[in-house]
Scaffold this motif. Structure first.
Motif, short mmCIF file in Angstrom:
data_model
loop_
_atom_site.label_atom_id
_atom_site.label_comp_id
_atom_site.label_asym_id
_atom_site.label_seq_id
_atom_site.Cartn_x
_atom_site.Cartn_y
_atom_site.Cartn_z
N GLU A 10 23.76 30.52 -19.36
CA GLU A 10 22.76 30.52 -20.44
C GLU A 10 21.33 30.45 -19.91
O GLU A 10 20.40 30.81 -20.62
CB GLU A 10 23.03 29.38 -21.43
CG GLU A 10 23.03 28.02 -20.78
CD GLU A 10 23.39 26.89 -21.73
OE1 GLU A 10 23.06 26.99 -22.92
OE2 GLU A 10 23.98 25.91 -21.26
N ASP A 11 21.16 30.01 -18.66
CA ASP A 11 19.79 29.97 -18.13
C ASP A 11 19.60 30.72 -16.81
O ASP A 11 18.52 30.68 -16.24
CB ASP A 11 19.25 28.53 -18.04
CG ASP A 11 20.08 27.66 -17.10
OD1 ASP A 11 21.15 28.10 -16.66
OD2 ASP A 11 19.65 26.52 -16.83
N ARG A 29 19.51 36.45 -18.94
CA ARG A 29 18.41 35.51 -19.14
C ARG A 29 18.07 34.79 -17.86
O ARG A 29 18.95 34.36 -17.14
CB ARG A 29 18.84 34.43 -20.12
CG ARG A 29 18.83 34.87 -21.53
CD ARG A 29 19.18 33.69 -22.40
NE ARG A 29 19.07 34.11 -23.79
CZ ARG A 29 19.16 33.29 -24.82
NH1 ARG A 29 19.37 32.01 -24.63
NH2 ARG A 29 19.03 33.75 -26.04
N LEU A 31 15.89 31.59 -16.81
CA LEU A 31 14.98 30.45 -16.97
C LEU A 31 15.52 29.25 -16.20
O LEU A 31 15.64 28.15 -16.73
CB LEU A 31 14.75 30.11 -18.45
CG LEU A 31 15.93 29.88 -19.39
CD1 LEU A 31 15.66 28.67 -20.28
CD2 LEU A 31 16.19 31.09 -20.25
N PRO A 32 15.89 29.48 -14.93
CA PRO A 32 16.47 28.38 -14.17
C PRO A 32 15.50 27.23 -13.98
O PRO A 32 14.28 27.41 -14.09
CB PRO A 32 16.83 29.02 -12.83
CG PRO A 32 15.94 30.19 -12.70
CD PRO A 32 15.70 30.68 -14.09
N GLU A 33 16.07 26.06 -13.70
CA GLU A 33 15.23 24.89 -13.47
C GLU A 33 14.38 25.10 -12.22
O GLU A 33 13.21 24.76 -12.19
CB GLU A 33 16.13 23.66 -13.30
CG GLU A 33 15.34 22.39 -13.13
CD GLU A 33 16.19 21.16 -13.41
OE1 GLU A 33 17.43 21.24 -13.25
OE2 GLU A 33 15.61 20.12 -13.77
N SER A 35 13.41 28.17 -9.99
CA SER A 35 13.52 29.63 -9.85
C SER A 35 13.50 30.05 -8.38
O SER A 35 14.20 30.97 -7.97
CB SER A 35 12.40 30.33 -10.63
OG SER A 35 11.14 29.92 -10.16
N TYR A 65 15.50 38.06 -21.29
CA TYR A 65 14.40 37.09 -21.30
C TYR A 65 14.19 36.51 -19.92
O TYR A 65 15.15 36.27 -19.20
CB TYR A 65 14.71 35.94 -22.28
CG TYR A 65 13.70 34.83 -22.13
CD1 TYR A 65 12.42 34.97 -22.65
CD2 TYR A 65 14.00 33.70 -21.37
CE1 TYR A 65 11.46 34.01 -22.42
CE2 TYR A 65 13.03 32.74 -21.14
CZ TYR A 65 11.78 32.90 -21.67
OH TYR A 65 10.83 31.95 -21.42
N PHE A 66 12.93 36.30 -19.53
CA PHE A 66 12.68 35.51 -18.32
C PHE A 66 11.45 34.64 -18.51
O PHE A 66 10.52 35.02 -19.22
CB PHE A 66 12.55 36.40 -17.07
CG PHE A 66 11.45 37.43 -17.15
CD1 PHE A 66 10.15 37.09 -16.80
CD2 PHE A 66 11.73 38.73 -17.55
CE1 PHE A 66 9.13 38.04 -16.87
CE2 PHE A 66 10.72 39.68 -17.62
CZ PHE A 66 9.42 39.33 -17.28
N ASN A 67 11.47 33.46 -17.90
CA ASN A 67 10.33 32.56 -18.03
C ASN A 67 9.27 32.90 -16.97
O ASN A 67 9.49 33.77 -16.12
CB ASN A 67 10.78 31.08 -17.95
CG ASN A 67 11.32 30.71 -16.58
OD1 ASN A 67 11.53 31.58 -15.72
ND2 ASN A 67 11.55 29.44 -16.37
N GLN B 26 16.21 19.85 -17.93
CA GLN B 26 16.68 21.22 -18.12
C GLN B 26 17.84 21.24 -19.12
O GLN B 26 17.96 22.14 -19.93
CB GLN B 26 17.11 21.82 -16.78
CG GLN B 26 17.68 23.23 -16.84
CD GLN B 26 16.63 24.32 -17.02
OE1 GLN B 26 15.44 24.05 -17.13
NE2 GLN B 26 17.07 25.56 -17.04
N GLU B 59 8.53 27.86 -22.32
CA GLU B 59 7.38 27.46 -21.51
C GLU B 59 6.89 26.06 -21.88
O GLU B 59 6.55 25.26 -21.01
CB GLU B 59 6.23 28.47 -21.66
CG GLU B 59 6.55 29.88 -21.17
CD GLU B 59 6.96 29.95 -19.70
OE1 GLU B 59 6.47 29.13 -18.90
OE2 GLU B 59 7.79 30.81 -19.37
N GLN B 62 9.57 23.51 -20.63
CA GLN B 62 9.59 23.36 -19.18
C GLN B 62 8.30 22.71 -18.67
O GLN B 62 8.32 22.00 -17.66
CB GLN B 62 9.88 24.71 -18.50
CG GLN B 62 11.34 25.12 -18.79
CD GLN B 62 11.84 26.31 -17.99
OE1 GLN B 62 11.09 27.23 -17.69
NE2 GLN B 62 13.13 26.30 -17.67
#
Lengths: 120, 182
Positions: A10-11, A29, A31-33, A35, A65-67, B26, B59, B62
């Motif tokens: 999921e991330d 997706r 959005l790892p803790e 990256s 999606y990416f953060n 997280q 964002e 986090q």
């Protein structure tokens, strides 16, 4: 050369890097803790591949999606791909996702690699 | 126990659909995201708006995960942070609040003022300038979060720094995502 195969979560994105079968894909997706830690094996794999690459490579980004922390690492991945001969990026975006299309355009302006844009 | 009713009334009057106060990690980020996603899905929200809300949420959350542990004076720690989503007829609002040491306020306010002074193209240029030159910080950030929130929002970032005590202010941030974006 070893295949890098990471199941998506999921991330974190699904990643397949397979020289023999010519499959190079990052999807889902991101959005790892951490990256930098997550993309380290990808960058290492590309470094090895660059010394013995296929005549042509189509590298697929099919991200939902990416953060922002991932966006920096995606640029690092693209920069690592930049010096490989016959490299081409296939940037997929959902047909109504203008932000993902624009993100791809911005990346294409930051590196010297041909981009082809495709919708899904 | 009137405070329960008061809190409920505040949430109703402020049109809040989600409030989370607690330990920001997280794992809690993923839970909050999936709750909010279900809420947006069940209300049949347009996918482009859903994506923008999701984007700003990630964002914002986090940021809290990375920075709310600034407090080292025991009890307050990361529990002191709060995350809220408001839904009005014409917009979603993603809001956060977390303690910040007073000596860091000037720098943060300067960064936010700079972002708010830029138009769409200016934000795009700033984003490209930062992504080209940044390295990932010890805390895992790329320094792009607020710029990205401003771009996805299309509106100015709203912020305030009410005073908590002699050492800390409470950084309140509100990012709006318009619903009628056509």
């Amino acid at each position: 050369m070893e295949i890098l195969n990471l199941e998506g979560t999921e991330d974190t994105p699904k990643i397949i890097l397979d020289k023999k079968n010519g499959i190079f894909e990052i999807s889902g997706r991101s959005l790892p803790e951490d990256s930098a830690e997550f993309y380290r094996p990808v960058l290492e794999w590309i470094e090895k591949y660059s010394s013995d690459s296929n005549p042509s490579t189509e590298f697929v980004f099919k991200l939902e999606y990416f953060n922002t922390a991932s966006s920096k690492l995606i640029l690092d991945v693209l920069s690592a791909l930049e010096d490989i001969k016959g490299m081409k990026i296939l940037w997929y975006f959902h047909e109504d996702d203008e932000d993902m299309e624009e993100a791809g355009q911005e990346f294409s302006e930051l590196v010297e690699i041909p981009f082809e844009f495709k919708t899904y | 126990m009137n405070f329960i009713y008061d809190l409920h009334r505040t949430m109703m009057s402020q049109k809040l659909i989600l409030v989370f106060q607690g330990d920001f990690t997280q794992e809690s980020t993923k839970s909050i995201l999936s709750m909010a996603e279900r809420n947006l899905d069940s209300s049949g929200e347009e996918s482009s708006i859903k994506r923008k809300v999701f984007n700003v949420m990630v964002e914002a959350l986090q940021n809290i995960v990375k920075h709310s542990d600034e407090l080292v004076d025991g009890q307050v720690r990361s529990h002191a942070a709060i995350f809220l989503i408001g839904k009005e007829a014409n917009r979603y609002s993603i809001m956060t609040g977390n303690p910040i040491r007073k000596e860091n306020v000037v720098k943060l306010k300067g960064a936010l003022d700079r972002i708010n002074g830029l138009d769409k193209d200016g934000l795009k240029d700033l984003y490209k300038e930062i992504i080209k030159n940044t390295t990932i910080s010890d805390k895992g950030g790329a320094g792009l979060g607020f710029v990205d929130m401003a771009r996805k929002s299309g509106e100015k970032l709203e912020f305030e720094f009410p005073e908590m005590n002699e050492e800390y202010c409470f950084f309140c941030l509100k990012v709006n995502v318009p619903r009628d974006n056509e």
